[in-house]
Design a protein around this motif. Sequence first.
Motif, PDB file in Angstrom:
ATOM      1  N   ILE A 293      42.857  27.418  39.532  1.00  0.00           N
ATOM      2  CA  ILE A 293      42.948  28.121  38.254  1.00  0.00           C
ATOM      3  C   ILE A 293      43.127  29.607  38.548  1.00  0.00           C
ATOM      4  O   ILE A 293      42.342  30.202  39.284  1.00  0.00           O
ATOM      5  N   GLU A 294      44.169  30.177  37.970  1.00  0.00           N
ATOM      6  CA  GLU A 294      44.437  31.612  38.146  1.00  0.00           C
ATOM      7  C   GLU A 294      44.101  32.361  36.865  1.00  0.00           C
ATOM      8  O   GLU A 294      44.537  31.977  35.780  1.00  0.00           O
ATOM      9  N   TYR A 295      43.328  33.428  36.986  1.00  0.00           N
ATOM     10  CA  TYR A 295      43.075  34.346  35.872  1.00  0.00           C
ATOM     11  C   TYR A 295      43.842  35.628  36.176  1.00  0.00           C
ATOM     12  O   TYR A 295      43.629  36.263  37.220  1.00  0.00           O
TER      13      TYR A 295
ATOM     14  N   ILE B 201      34.315  36.125  36.086  1.00  0.00           N
ATOM     15  CA  ILE B 201      35.616  36.735  36.328  1.00  0.00           C
ATOM     16  C   ILE B 201      35.549  38.177  35.839  1.00  0.00           C
ATOM     17  O   ILE B 201      35.261  38.436  34.675  1.00  0.00           O
ATOM     18  N   ALA B 202      35.806  39.116  36.715  1.00  0.00           N
ATOM     19  CA  ALA B 202      35.698  40.530  36.353  1.00  0.00           C
ATOM     20  C   ALA B 202      36.891  41.344  36.818  1.00  0.00           C
ATOM     21  O   ALA B 202      36.967  42.544  36.543  1.00  0.00           O
ATOM     22  N   ALA B 203      37.810  40.721  37.534  1.00  0.00           N
ATOM     23  CA  ALA B 203      38.967  41.433  38.050  1.00  0.00           C
ATOM     24  C   ALA B 203      40.149  40.480  38.110  1.00  0.00           C
ATOM     25  O   ALA B 203      39.993  39.253  38.079  1.00  0.00           O
TER      26      ALA B 203
ATOM     27  N   PRO C 197      49.187  45.344  38.501  1.00  0.00           N
ATOM     28  CA  PRO C 197      50.075  45.437  39.669  1.00  0.00           C
ATOM     29  C   PRO C 197      49.711  44.466  40.783  1.00  0.00           C
ATOM     30  O   PRO C 197      50.598  43.943  41.474  1.00  0.00           O
ATOM     31  N   HIS C 198      48.419  44.196  40.967  1.00  0.00           N
ATOM     32  CA  HIS C 198      48.013  43.249  42.007  1.00  0.00           C
ATOM     33  C   HIS C 198      48.432  41.824  41.644  1.00  0.00           C
ATOM     34  O   HIS C 198      48.790  41.030  42.529  1.00  0.00           O
ATOM     35  N   CYS C 199      48.396  41.512  40.351  1.00  0.00           N
ATOM     36  CA  CYS C 199      48.854  40.195  39.900  1.00  0.00           C
ATOM     37  C   CYS C 199      50.353  40.058  40.127  1.00  0.00           C
ATOM     38  O   CYS C 199      50.843  39.007  40.543  1.00  0.00           O
TER      39      CYS C 199
ATOM     40  N   GLY D 176      41.455  38.875  44.186  1.00  0.00           N
ATOM     41  CA  GLY D 176      42.450  39.721  44.818  1.00  0.00           C
ATOM     42  C   GLY D 176      43.724  38.987  45.179  1.00  0.00           C
ATOM     43  O   GLY D 176      43.771  37.755  45.239  1.00  0.00           O
ATOM     44  N   ALA D 177      44.777  39.779  45.394  1.00  0.00           N
ATOM     45  CA  ALA D 177      46.094  39.234  45.724  1.00  0.00           C
ATOM     46  C   ALA D 177      46.176  38.994  47.232  1.00  0.00           C
ATOM     47  O   ALA D 177      46.688  39.825  47.986  1.00  0.00           O
TER      48      ALA D 177
END
Length: 219
Positions: A62-64, A185-187, A70-72, A203-204
């Motif tokens: 699961i991706e949030y 989830i905070a970032a 920009p990191h996404c 993180g990416a």
Amino acid sequence: IVQHVVALEVILRQYIQGLAVALLLVLQGPGFSQPAVAGILDTEAALADRILGDENAPLTIIEYSSLGCPHCKAFHSDTFPMIKKEFIDTGKVRMIYRDYPLGARAMAAAMIARCAPAPRYFGMIELFFDKQQEWSQAEDALAALSKVAKFGGMSGDDVAECLKNQALLDGIRGRAEDAKFDFEIAATPSFLVGGEDGQKIEGALSAEDFRDVIQKALN
């Protein structure tokens, strides 16, 4: 500087209140006029999880993500193609995309993507990431977002009507709040490798590092 601070405070106040019409007004700016009525959106269907991969895949991720992050964007540009080719397309991973929009423009982009025809959803997501610099920095945010939406078969009136959908805005925001409470989830981007009971990754990560995470989970 004072004008920019005041403008930012207005945007944040409207965003926090969850006023979909106010969001549209913020994006449109001066000269807003009532748009033509577009087709009625099935909000429940629009809020459904967007999924890539075999439903029987042994591993769920699961991706949030926030379309304005920009990191996404880096993840979707540099790492996601590997995941799709090596694990999703081969039936090993099922990927669920969930919105965690950070800011008014990211919320608008998330809403527009979910208003597009479902088969075009992931194409829209990739387009919003690809054109992130343009719509996130544009003076006329609504025009820039609408330009991307055209690739999803949406007219300017469709976009304006979509952004007035209070139930859709509330649904996206509510699910993001649930993610913050239920999974901390905070970032963005953040991932739950193994589904809602799985390992949280923030993180990416590079393609190589994410490949290692997936292989360990599969093993």
